[in-house]
Each structure stands twice: as structure tokens, then as C-alpha cells.
Enzyme design. Structure first.
Site, short mmCIF file in Angstrom:
data_model
loop_
_atom_site.label_atom_id
_atom_site.label_comp_id
_atom_site.label_asym_id
_atom_site.label_seq_id
_atom_site.Cartn_x
_atom_site.Cartn_y
_atom_site.Cartn_z
N GLN B 197 101.24 37.51 57.85
CA GLN B 197 102.58 37.15 58.32
C GLN B 197 102.63 37.41 59.81
O GLN B 197 102.24 38.49 60.25
CB GLN B 197 103.58 38.04 57.57
N THR B 198 103.13 36.44 60.57
CA THR B 198 103.25 36.73 62.00
C THR B 198 104.38 35.94 62.63
O THR B 198 104.67 34.81 62.23
CB THR B 198 101.92 36.46 62.75
N ARG B 199 104.98 36.55 63.63
CA ARG B 199 105.98 35.86 64.43
C ARG B 199 105.61 35.96 65.91
O ARG B 199 106.44 35.67 66.78
CB ARG B 199 107.38 36.45 64.19
N HIS B 203 97.07 38.86 69.42
CA HIS B 203 96.19 39.53 70.36
C HIS B 203 95.04 40.17 69.58
O HIS B 203 94.96 40.02 68.35
CB HIS B 203 96.99 40.55 71.17
N HIS B 206 95.95 42.10 66.42
CA HIS B 206 96.25 41.30 65.22
C HIS B 206 94.98 40.66 64.67
O HIS B 206 94.78 40.58 63.46
CB HIS B 206 97.25 40.19 65.56
N GLY B 291 101.12 45.74 58.14
CA GLY B 291 100.72 46.63 59.23
C GLY B 291 101.80 47.64 59.54
O GLY B 291 102.70 47.90 58.75
N ARG B 292 101.68 48.23 60.70
CA ARG B 292 102.67 49.19 61.16
C ARG B 292 103.97 48.45 61.46
O ARG B 292 103.97 47.40 62.08
CB ARG B 292 102.11 49.84 62.42
N ASP B 293 105.07 49.01 61.00
CA ASP B 293 106.41 48.48 61.29
C ASP B 293 106.53 47.00 60.92
O ASP B 293 107.12 46.20 61.67
CB ASP B 293 106.76 48.70 62.77
N ALA B 295 107.78 43.63 59.76
CA ALA B 295 109.10 43.00 59.69
C ALA B 295 110.21 43.87 60.26
O ALA B 295 111.39 43.67 59.97
CB ALA B 295 109.45 42.59 58.24
#
Lengths: 393, 393
Positions: B197-199, B203, B206, B291-293, B295
Site C-alpha cells: 500500500q502506498t500514497r 524511496h 520503501h 510498516g511503521r505508522d 496509514a
């Protein structure tokens, strides 16, 4: 403390090491018994039994278990077991032993009584059948095959009482029994622990495998095999130095455990990978890293045979899972460690050094690039290859 | 072809997009109906329903489902569902609508009829209760909270028939419905697929997360969210350029799929992580990288809250598993990407650049080191920050 670890294979840890008065009386009784000398693999297997690492086995295999393991990879109970755990004697020795007799088992190269055994069964076996089924080849150049051809013609099966761990705990401060690693994992609150089986110093490629595992698991057990290896492999003491310097410098101290186990490699590829998994399940690990050509030697096995064999198991056969990884390398274009699973670039961008080439370099005191292996590890190996440390034992 | 993919949430994919005569008659009928205009989140949710990405939901939630989801994270059937999927109207609009009435739903900023809906229920709700339960904060600065405060006072619940995917398939060639990704995965013979999932542009940090997943899974779905984002986030079209150039240069083409989905971020932290997982399960993925934090936004959630929430679920709630990873960085001493799980070194050895600092650099045409982000990606972002591409839409 509640443990969330995987259960031991077969449900219960069954260590066979005698202690206290059981030990004293056992030793005393054994002194009077007929003595059989173990070969190096049998010594290692006996200690594995003693530790509970071969749970639920209670001794060397009788005929039914043996035949079922060879043919079906299962004990007669149906429990998964890929490789026979056997004690061989010559026909001549066998002639002196009756079924129902107790015997004493001597260490390889001393008169130390390591165990006593109730010989429930005495049986001949077909070496070629065992060899072909277990190793998938009958080539005598295969180091595991060779040992079977060299061993006695008769197997003795029956339960053992073990009196000695053969000096391993004294020789290796990192010697640990399954109950002990389980206690460590539980104490740390870990649930998912990846085991890394190794018989080599760790270069960057191995480090990367373990770090992938560390990224996705609670903890990592670096678990070198320290039983007898084949000629040309690096002695355990030298490897331990390499592991320690690597862990001290490149791993978070609180997430990695370094422990050793005394088994001897059979180089049995796929079937040995399953054995490695069963053992690690007994040690409390949820995952076993299974890389390219795991437990293989030469080109007897396909590079992923030791991964594919896990797909043929039935649900419930194992509680530990294989963490199937590929061969890995430094890729100049990626600017990172990578594998064919993650890198699209060609061999020309990959830092690849053969074992032969590496030995040549180290013998001359040359070091490969740091992307291939850590400087601290190379320093130790240069000393070893230049004969300054690690007289073989 | 037999599929070994995880089952859809609730057991069955239920896309709600009308086609053929159903579409023609539906549209015709809808033109005569009372029209309600959707806000941007509702448009996105409607398309998610149409695609089957919200399976097994059949429309916007009625009161019982809504209350149960807010209070218990479950539909009234007991099925896990963390965030209400609702359609709000003002009190005034609600006054014109009767339960049992069919209405037409208009796109945000055009007169396009996107769907018709049978209003089975019309109910008021307590915004503060929903906000506190779902977001864990009632701070109006929180972009997800703000939208709830801004929306209408009455919810309409009932099944929808959808006529339009709002231009997403035309705008994004990478638009794909769950049935389509499932067909791709099955065709490739993949069983374990990790969704990312990415917004944001990807880099190296990621990239490393996705490559860990690729090392341990059969395939990877890079799955950017392309619904409306908060101010300051990089437009989807610019991000797509970044994803493509990265995939073209640094990933094996046959192991990675890039597809988009039209949802709108709620920035709901832990509860949104569960929604992200359910959606990816519908798309056929076995793992979701968390991952960390995940959403999250600002400092409303603890860095691992979105991982811990998965531990509170019951067995069988999800068939997809979270792949829990930490924050990652280039470590100079390790000479590799790493995380606190794999690296023992301090911040002084880590290449850390804040989002603010990065934006400043890029706006000035400066590029961070290649260990922070790939040159090809930076080239695109420099153009964007210098106003040369990506007029916002």
C-alpha cells in the site's frame, strides 16, 4: 511463563541424558557390559538423542522404523522422519550380541562410555536401498553415501541411556539443548524465530539471508553444525570466531542468539533439509531458512530440491515452516544485496567469487571487497588459511 | 486453472458494476430519480463497491452494521470490518427521501449518474462517537476526522447498482479490479503475494520493504491508492511515473505487478490498516506489508499500533497476513539498507532525511544521495517540485 513456541516434533521433548543416581548407576552397570565403539556420525547422533534434539526418538532405530523411514520418510507411527538414525556394527561384532542384551557405547577415539543401550533388535539391511532412497545417488564420491558404504553390515536398534555429551558442552560455551533455547525464546517473549543452519563462515550473502529473516521474525537463531565435517570445510572453532565477530559488529545484540549443535552433516540435500527443520522445531524455532542447495554437496541435487520437498508434506507434518530464499549477491546496479527474486540485472553487475577463488585470495592474504564479506571475518579467515590459527581437530 | 489464492473476505467476490441491459435500464431509471451528490470519499467508496474490492458489502451501511462496525469492528454478521462505509446527506436532503425509495447518486463535480440506490434505511448518528472510535482522536486537524465533521448529519443505507467507475479506468491504465488481479496471480502460478500500500513515491526505504517481501513471497503487488489525498501529498500521476521508472530499472519484471485502486485515504492508522488488509485479500494477496505508522498521519498513532491491532483479531477473521516491518534506512556501517531489527548502529550512521528537508532539496533541484532514493525517481520529483509536471487535479 506461557510459551507461544511451536510444539516439539511428536509433541514432547524427550531428552535422554541421565543425571544424578541414574547416571552413577548407569555408568557402573555399563562398565561391565559388552562395548561397541561408535563412529563419528553415531557419536553425534547419540548426543542429539541425549539433548532431545531428535525427539521423539528414544534410541537408534529398529527395523520397522528404519524401513519405513527409508521408504516413506515416516516412522512406523506415521510421524515424519526423513533420515535413518542408526547404529551399525560389523557382522563379527553382531555375532557376539543377542537381542535383549544391554551393551555399552564407546566414544569414537577414547574409552569413554557414552551410553548404554538395550539391543531390542539386530538386523541386516540393504545399503544400496538406503543410500539410493536417502541420498538419491549411489556415487561413492558423495560424502554421506561413502560413510554408509564404510559402516558395519548390521544395525542394532533400541533405546539408549546417555551418560556423556562427548565434551561438546566444554568445547563450545554456545552448546545449547532444545529445552534451553526454548527457555531463552520464551524469556525474550519471541514467538517467531528463524533458525539459520550453517557449516560455513558467514559472508554478506549469508548475512543477507539472516537479515531478511530478522526483518520478518521476532528473533534469529544462528545455529552452526559443529559435528565432524568433510575435508576442506572450515573447523568449527575458526567459524565460531567468524560468527562472533560478525554478530558483535553487524547485528542487534538483543535479537540474535548464537548456539551450536553437535550433529554431523550427511550432505543429504532435500531429506536432510527436513531433518534440519525437525531439529529446529525441537529447539523452538518457527522458521528454518532454506536457501539454494541447502545441505547439498557437489551437484547431486537441484538448487531448489530442498525447498520443493516441503511442498510434498501433509499439513501438520511440521509446525516449523521453511523460509525459502534464493542465492544472494551484491548487485552494483541495485547498490544492495539482492537475489534473482529482487534484482533484474545480469551477472556482470553481480559480485560473484567462487569458493576456490576465495580460498586462493585468502591464502595469499588478499581480501575480497567488503560487499562480499566483512573485513572482520576476512581477517580471521586470512589467519586460518595462512596456518596461523585453527589446527584441525 | 485451479487457484490457490486466499478466498475473498466473506467468501465471495461481489462486484456491483452493472453491464449490458442492466446498465442501460438502470441508467434510464436513475435519470428520473431524486439525485444525491456524493462527496469525494463516497465516490471512491462507491467505485470500491463496484469493483468488488469491498466484498462482501452490497452498498452503504445500514444502522445495525454501522453501529456494530463503529463499536466492535464487525458487521452485524460478525464478519470483521473496521471502518464504516457510509453515505451522508444533510437533514434537509434527508427530509426529501423516504425509506424504500430509490435514488440516484451523482459524481462529485459533474452531473454524471454513478449509481442508483435503494434507501432501505435513513438514520442519524453520533459523529463524535464514530470519530473517537474509528480514529482514536477527535482533533479536527486530523484529515479523516475533519471530513466526518464536514459531512451531512444523516446516513442513508442500502444496496447500490453502479453504472460508472468515475473515469478511473480511463485515467489509469493500471486500474484493476479484484477479479482481474486474481486472474493475473493465478495465471502466474503465484500463491503468496505481498501487497504494498502506498500514497508516496518510493524511496530506497520503501523499495527495501517491498524487496524483503519479494524475497519471501512469490510475487509483489505495488498497489498505490489513487483516490483523493490530503493537501501536500504528491498527485497520483506523478507518483505513477515514479513507480514505473523504479520498476523498469530495479525490479524483476516478471515478479511485480503495478495496479492502482481508487480509495481515498482516511489516515485512520490501525483501523485503516485492517481495511487495507481486507481490500488486499479481496484482490487475492496473501500478505500486506504493514510498516511503521501504516496509514497514519501526524502523531495520532503509536508507530506500531497498526501492526498490533492484527494481534487482537480472532483466527479466521482474515486470510491475509500482515508482514510487519520496521522503519528502514541506509546504514553506512552496514553498507546496506537496514532497520532497527537488523542494524545495531546509531542514527549517526543512518542516512535520514525528513520529508520537509527532501522537499526543500528537490525544489532547489538538489538530489539526495542515491542510497536515499533512486536517481531516476529524483529526476521526476525535481521536475514536479519545480512546477514542470503534475498540475494537481
Amino acid at each position: 511463563m506461557m510459551s507461544n513456541l511451536v510444539p516439539p516434533h511428536g509433541g514432547k521433548l524427550l531428552p535422554l541424558l541421565a543425571s544424578g543416581s541414574q547416571w552413577e548407576n548407569g555408568i557402573k552397570e555399563a562398565e561391565a557390559l559388552l562395548k561397541v565403539r561408535l563412529n563419528s556420525r553415531e557419536v553425534s547422533d547419540l548426543i542429539m538423542l541425549a539433548m532431545g534434539a531428535f525427539s521423539p526418538l528414544q534410541g537408534f532405530m529398529g527395523k520397522e522404523d528404519y524401513q519405513s523411514v527409508v521408504a516413506e520418510m515416516r516412522l512406523k507411527s506415521g510421524l515424519l522422519w526423513p533420515i535413518p538414525i542408526t547404529l551399525s556394527v560389523s557382522k563379527e561384532e553382531a555375532g557376539k550380541i543377542k537381542e535383549g542384551q544391554r551393551i555399552a557405547l564407546l566414544n569414537l577415539d577414547s574409552d569413554e562410555i557414552m551410553a548404554s543401550m538395550l539391543v531390542q533388535e539386530k538386523y541386516t539391511y540393504d545399503k544400496r536401498v538406503e543410500i539410493l532412497k536417502v541420498f538419491g545417488t549411489d556415487d561413492e564420491q558423495h560424502p554421506g553415501v561413502k560413510k554408509i558404504y564404510e559402516q558395519g553390515e548390521v544395525y542394532l536398534g533400541g533405546p539408549v541411556k546417555v551418560f556423556s555429551e562427548g565434551g561438546y558442552p566444554e568445547r563450545f560455551p554456545e552448546f545449547a539443548r532444545p529445552a534451553e533455547t526454548r527457555a531463552i525464546f520464551t524469556d525474550k517473549g519471541w514467538t517467531t524465530i528463524a533458525a539459520f543452519q550453517t557449516r560455513n563462515p558467514l559472508h554478506r550473502s549469508h548475512e543477507y539471508l539472516t537479515k531478511i529473516a530478522l526483518e520478518v521474525c521476532d528473533g534469529l537463531l544462528i545455529h552452526p553444525i559443529v559435528g565432524k565435517l568433510k575435508a576442506g570445510d572450515i573447523p568449527a572453532e575458526v567459524r565460531m570466531e567468524c560468527y562472533k565477530v560478525l554478530l558483535d559488529n553487524y547485528y542487534p545484540q538483543d535479537r540474535v542468539i548464537l548456539k551450536v549443535y553437535p550433529m554431523e552433516m550427511r550432505y543429504g540435500g532435500p531429506r536432510e533439509a527436513i531433518l534440519h527443520a525437525i531439529i529446529r522445531q525441537n529447539f523452538g524455532c518457527s522458521h528454518l531458512i532454506v536457501g539454494r542447495d541447502h545441505a547439498g554437496v557437489g551437484s547431486y541435487y537441484g538448487p531448489f530440491d530442498a525447498q520443493k520437498i516441503f511442498d510434498e508434506l501433509s499439513p501438520g507434518d511440521l509446525h516449523i515452516q521453511p523460509l525459502k530464499l534464493d542465492s544472494t549477491f551484491w548487485c552494483q546496479k541495485c547498490g544492495s544485496m539482492a537475489s534473482p527474486k529482487t534484482c533484474p540485472h545480469g551477472d556482470e553487475d553481480h559480485l560473484l567469487i567462487s569458493g576456490t577463488k576465495l580460498r586462493e585470495m585468502l591464502t595469499k592474504g588478499e581480501r575480497p571487497p567488503e560487499q562480499f564479506s566483512r573485513k572482520e571475518v576476512m581477517d580471521i579467515l586470512v589467519k586460518y588459511y595462512q596456518g596461523k590459527i585453527g589446527s584441525s581437530r
